[in-house]
Design a protein around this motif. Structure first.
Motif, PDB file in Angstrom:
ATOM      1  N   UNK A 185       0.834  -1.208   0.000  1.00 29.02           N
ATOM      2  CA  UNK A 185       0.000   0.000   0.000  1.00 29.02           C
ATOM      3  C   UNK A 185       0.867   1.254   0.000  1.00 29.02           C
ATOM      4  N   UNK A 186       0.529   2.187  -0.883  1.00 25.40           N
ATOM      5  CA  UNK A 186       1.236   3.462  -0.921  1.00 25.40           C
ATOM      6  C   UNK A 186       2.567   3.440  -1.640  1.00 25.40           C
ATOM      7  N   UNK A 187       2.840   2.360  -2.370  1.00 23.05           N
ATOM      8  CA  UNK A 187       4.149   2.255  -3.026  1.00 23.05           C
ATOM      9  C   UNK A 187       4.175   2.898  -4.407  1.00 23.05           C
ATOM     10  N   UNK A 188       3.006   3.321  -4.931  1.00 23.04           N
ATOM     11  CA  UNK A 188       2.989   4.001  -6.223  1.00 23.04           C
ATOM     12  C   UNK A 188       2.451   3.173  -7.372  1.00 23.04           C
ATOM     13  N   UNK A 189       1.722   2.090  -7.059  1.00 22.94           N
ATOM     14  CA  UNK A 189       1.184   1.241  -8.133  1.00 22.94           C
ATOM     15  C   UNK A 189       0.210   2.007  -9.022  1.00 22.94           C
ATOM     16  N   UNK A 190      -0.738   2.707  -8.395  1.00 27.92           N
ATOM     17  CA  UNK A 190      -1.742   3.443  -9.171  1.00 27.92           C
ATOM     18  C   UNK A 190      -1.097   4.554  -9.983  1.00 27.92           C
ATOM     19  N   UNK A 191      -0.154   5.273  -9.384  1.00 28.93           N
ATOM     20  CA  UNK A 191       0.548   6.344 -10.102  1.00 28.93           C
ATOM     21  C   UNK A 191       1.255   5.800 -11.327  1.00 28.93           C
ATOM     22  N   UNK A 192       1.892   4.629 -11.175  1.00 32.41           N
ATOM     23  CA  UNK A 192       2.596   4.013 -12.298  1.00 32.41           C
ATOM     24  C   UNK A 192       1.630   3.620 -13.409  1.00 32.41           C
ATOM     25  N   UNK A 193       0.472   3.048 -13.023  1.00 31.06           N
ATOM     26  CA  UNK A 193      -0.505   2.647 -14.043  1.00 31.06           C
ATOM     27  C   UNK A 193      -1.045   3.845 -14.812  1.00 31.06           C
ATOM     28  N   UNK A 194      -1.349   4.921 -14.107  1.00 27.26           N
ATOM     29  CA  UNK A 194      -1.863   6.116 -14.777  1.00 27.26           C
ATOM     30  C   UNK A 194      -0.805   6.715 -15.707  1.00 27.26           C
ATOM     31  N   UNK A 195       0.453   6.661 -15.306  1.00 28.18           N
ATOM     32  CA  UNK A 195       1.531   7.142 -16.180  1.00 28.18           C
ATOM     33  C   UNK A 195       1.598   6.290 -17.443  1.00 28.18           C
ATOM     34  N   UNK A 196       1.384   4.970 -17.288  1.00 29.26           N
ATOM     35  CA  UNK A 196       1.352   4.094 -18.460  1.00 29.26           C
ATOM     36  C   UNK A 196       0.208   4.469 -19.391  1.00 29.26           C
ATOM     37  N   UNK A 197      -0.970   4.731 -18.801  1.00 32.75           N
ATOM     38  CA  UNK A 197      -2.121   5.092 -19.628  1.00 32.75           C
ATOM     39  C   UNK A 197      -1.875   6.399 -20.367  1.00 32.75           C
ATOM     40  N   UNK A 198      -1.233   7.356 -19.699  1.00 33.81           N
ATOM     41  CA  UNK A 198      -0.903   8.615 -20.365  1.00 33.81           C
ATOM     42  C   UNK A 198       0.003   8.379 -21.571  1.00 33.81           C
ATOM     43  N   UNK A 199       0.924   7.441 -21.410  1.00 32.65           N
ATOM     44  CA  UNK A 199       1.916   7.184 -22.461  1.00 32.65           C
ATOM     45  C   UNK A 199       1.278   6.505 -23.676  1.00 32.65           C
ATOM     46  N   UNK A 200       0.328   5.571 -23.425  1.00 37.48           N
ATOM     47  CA  UNK A 200      -0.230   4.789 -24.532  1.00 37.48           C
ATOM     48  C   UNK A 200      -1.556   5.356 -25.035  1.00 37.48           C
ATOM     49  N   UNK A 201      -2.023   6.439 -24.448  1.00 38.90           N
ATOM     50  CA  UNK A 201      -3.315   7.011 -24.835  1.00 38.90           C
ATOM     51  C   UNK A 201      -3.183   7.760 -26.167  1.00 38.90           C
ATOM     52  N   UNK A 202      -3.455   7.047 -27.245  1.00 40.55           N
ATOM     53  CA  UNK A 202      -3.367   7.603 -28.604  1.00 40.55           C
ATOM     54  C   UNK A 202      -4.729   7.500 -29.295  1.00 40.55           C
ATOM     55  N   UNK A 203      -5.000   8.351 -30.274  1.00 46.64           N
ATOM     56  CA  UNK A 203      -6.305   8.341 -30.943  1.00 46.64           C
ATOM     57  C   UNK A 203      -6.645   7.019 -31.633  1.00 46.64           C
ATOM     58  N   UNK A 204      -5.639   6.218 -31.995  1.00 44.52           N
ATOM     59  CA  UNK A 204      -5.906   4.979 -32.726  1.00 44.52           C
ATOM     60  C   UNK A 204      -6.088   3.780 -31.806  1.00 44.52           C
ATOM     61  N   UNK A 205      -6.156   4.007 -30.494  1.00 39.43           N
ATOM     62  CA  UNK A 205      -6.295   2.898 -29.544  1.00 39.43           C
ATOM     63  C   UNK A 205      -7.526   3.107 -28.667  1.00 39.43           C
ATOM     64  N   UNK A 206      -8.245   2.021 -28.436  1.00 35.60           N
ATOM     65  CA  UNK A 206      -9.380   2.087 -27.504  1.00 35.60           C
ATOM     66  C   UNK A 206      -8.920   1.531 -26.165  1.00 35.60           C
ATOM     67  N   UNK A 207      -9.060   2.360 -25.124  1.00 31.75           N
ATOM     68  CA  UNK A 207      -8.619   1.990 -23.780  1.00 31.75           C
ATOM     69  C   UNK A 207      -9.818   2.006 -22.845  1.00 31.75           C
ATOM     70  N   UNK A 208      -9.987   0.923 -22.090  1.00 31.57           N
ATOM     71  CA  UNK A 208     -11.052   0.840 -21.083  1.00 31.57           C
ATOM     72  C   UNK A 208     -10.423   0.467 -19.742  1.00 31.57           C
ATOM     73  N   UNK A 209     -10.850   1.139 -18.697  1.00 37.69           N
ATOM     74  CA  UNK A 209     -10.365   0.819 -17.361  1.00 37.69           C
ATOM     75  C   UNK A 209     -11.539   0.423 -16.474  1.00 37.69           C
ATOM     76  N   UNK A 210     -11.274  -0.411 -15.476  1.00 35.74           N
ATOM     77  CA  UNK A 210     -12.243  -0.697 -14.423  1.00 35.74           C
ATOM     78  C   UNK A 210     -11.524  -0.426 -13.103  1.00 35.74           C
ATOM     79  N   UNK A 211     -12.108   0.486 -12.310  1.00 31.89           N
ATOM     80  CA  UNK A 211     -11.412   0.990 -11.125  1.00 31.89           C
ATOM     81  C   UNK A 211     -12.350   1.041  -9.925  1.00 31.89           C
ATOM     82  N   UNK A 212     -11.777   0.939  -8.746  1.00 33.76           N
ATOM     83  CA  UNK A 212     -12.541   0.990  -7.492  1.00 33.76           C
ATOM     84  C   UNK A 212     -11.796   1.847  -6.475  1.00 33.76           C
ATOM     85  N   UNK A 213     -12.086   3.167  -6.420  1.00 34.21           N
ATOM     86  CA  UNK A 213     -12.957   3.919  -7.320  1.00 34.21           C
ATOM     87  C   UNK A 213     -12.129   4.505  -8.455  1.00 34.21           C
TER      88      UNK A 213
END
Length: 371
Positions: free
Chosen positions: A270-298
Motif C-alpha cells: 500500500x502506498x508504493x505508487x502502483x496506481x501512479x505508475x498505471x496512470x503514467x502508463x495510460x498517459x503514455x499509450x493514450x493515442x487516438x488509434x487505440x481504444x482503452x477501457x479501465x475498471x477501477x474501485x474507485x
C-alpha cells in the motif's frame, strides 16, 4: 396539532433525552433545522420537531444524513432548551488560549479550500484543527491519515513511506467527537450512522494543489475510526520520465506497455505508487488509434479519451463482471485497478492471450514479483 398531522407528541419532561445527542446529529445541524434527535428506531432517526408544516426541512435533513427521519412533535421551547443544555459545547469552547494559539500558529500560511457544509462560527476551532491535520499530512507526503479513538486518548497517525508515524501534537480526547463529525460532514457521510462502516470522498485544495481524500469510517469500541487516503491528482498525471526509472529500465518499460497483447502487473505494498505508475502508463499509450477501457474501485482521476468504468459491488458490477463486459467492447488496452480474486485473474489472463494488452496491479508485501 399532533392529532391534526397524525404525529406522536412527546413531552421532554417525561423522556430520557440522550446524554450525547451529537452522536446522532451535529449541533450545528440541529440548530439549523431547529430539531432535536432522540434515538434510532427501526433504522430511522427519531427527531423531535416543532413545525409539522416544514416538510421541506425534514426532507433536506434526511437527504443530508442519508438516513430516514421519523418526526415526532414537541414544544419548540423544549427543543431549544434541550439543544442548549444537552449538547456538549465544552468540546468547542474549552479550547483554552494556549491550544487556540497552537492551532492558529500551525495553520498559519496554510491555504486550504474545502466545502464548509453545516458549519458555523462556533465550529471555527474544529475546522482549523481538521485543516491542520490534513495540511500536516500533505506536507509530510503521507499516503493516508489514521484517526483512532483509544481508551484515554485520540491518536492521529500518518503513513509516510509505508510506516505509521504519530502526529506530534494530537487533539485531546474531548475533541474526538467534533473532529470525527467534521470529517464525516466534509465526506458527505451520515453523521447519524455510527453502527456501520461508511465510505466517502473529500476534495480539498492545499497550497494551490488539488487533492482527493478517500474517507473510510469503522465503528470501534471507543468510537469511530477514520482513515483518509490522500490522492494527489497531479501525481497521477506524471509522465514515465518523472517516475524515476533508470534510462535502460524506462526504455524496456516503454517497449513492454506498447506491445499489442500480454499482461503487465505492477506490484508492491500500500502506498508504493502502483496506481501512479498505471496512470503514467495510460498517459503514455493514450493515442487516438487505440481504444482503452479501465475498471477501477474507485475512479481515481478522470482521463480524457479513456473509457473508465467504476466498480459497484452493490449492483453486481465487480472487477470480474466489468472485465467480462469490457471484452465485448473490442478494446486494445484494458486496465484493471487491482486483481483481487481468482476469477478476475483468469479473465485477465485469457484477455491477454486473445489480443488485448492488460495492465493491472497486485498487492504484495514488497515490490518484486517472484516466479
Amino acid at each position: 396539532m399532533a392529532d391534526e398531522f397524525s404525529l406522536r407528541f412527546v413531552d421532554f419532561n417525561e423522556l430520557d433525552l440522550p446524554k450525547e445527542p451529537g452522536e446522532y446529529l451535529q449541533e450545528t445541524v440541529a440548530r439549523q433545522f431547529r430539531v432535536f434527535p432522540l434515538e434510532f428506531h427501526d433504522e430511522s432517526l427519531l427527531v423531535a420537531i416543532s413545525n409539522p408544516l416544514d416538510v421541506e426541512s425534514i426532507d433536506s435533513l434526511s437527504h443530508m444524513l442519508k438516513t430516514p427521519i421519523e418526526p415526532v412533535l414537541a414544544d419548540g421551547k423544549q427543543i431549544e432548551e434541550a439543544i442548549n443544555t444537552r449538547y456538549d459545547r465544552n468540546a468547542l469552547e474549552s479550547l483554552d488560549s494556549e491550544e487556540e494559539s497552537d492551532i492558529a500558529a500551525r495553520s498559519a500560511g496554510v491555504t486550504m479550500e474545502m466545502e464548509d457544509v453545516g458549519a458555523d462560527e462556533s465550529d471555527a476551532p474544529i475546522i482549523r484543527l481538521v485543516q491542520v491535520i490534513i495540511a500536516e499530512a500533505i506536507r509530510q507526503r503521507a499516503s493516508d491519515i489514521h484517526l483512532e479513538p483509544m481508551d484515554t486518548r485520540f491518536r492521529v497517525r500518518y503513513r509516510v513511506d509505508g510506516e505509521l508515524q504519530e502526529m506530534s501534537s494530537p487533539p485531546p480526547k474531548r475533541l474526538q467527537l467534533p473532529v470525527i463529525s467534521r470529517i464525516k460532514v466534509m465526506g458527505k457521510l451520515s453523521i447519524a450512522e455510527k453502527r456501520l462502516p461508511q465510505d466517502g470522498r473529500i476534495q480539498v485544495r492545499v497550497e494551490g494543489v488539488d487533492y482527493d481524500l478517500r474517507v473510510s469510517s469503522l465503528p470501534t469500541a471507543y468510537g469511530e475510526s477514520i482513515v483518509m487516503r490522500i490522492l494527489d491528482k497531479t501525481g497521477l498525471m506524471k509522465g514515465l520520465p518523472e517516475l524515476g526509472f533508470l534510462s535502460d529500465d524506462q526504455e524496456n518499460f516503454e517497449q513492454l506497455i506498447t506491445l499489442p497483447d500480454g499482461i503487465l502487473l505492477v506490484t508492491g505494498p500500500t502506498g508504493s505508487g502502483k496506481t501512479t505508475t498505471l496512470y503514467s502508463c495510460l498517459n503514455y499509450v493514450n493515442k487516438p488509434d487505440r481504444k482503452i477501457i479501465t475498471v477501477e474501485d474507485p475512479i481515481e482521476y478522470q482521463m480524457p479519451g479513456i473509457n473508465q468504468v467504476p466498480v459497484r459491488k452493490n449492483v453486481g458490477m465487480t472487477f470480474a463482471a466489468a472485465l467480462k463486459a469490457m471484452l465485448r467492447q473490442a478494446p486494445n488496452i484494458i486496465m484493471v485497478g487491482e486483481i483481487r480474486d481468482k476469477e478476475t485473474a483468469e479473465i485477465a489472463i485469457n484477455a491477454s492471450l486473445t489480443g488485448h494488452m492488460v495492465l493491472s496491479t497486485l498487492h504484495t508485501n514488497d515490490a518484486p514479483l517472484l516466479q
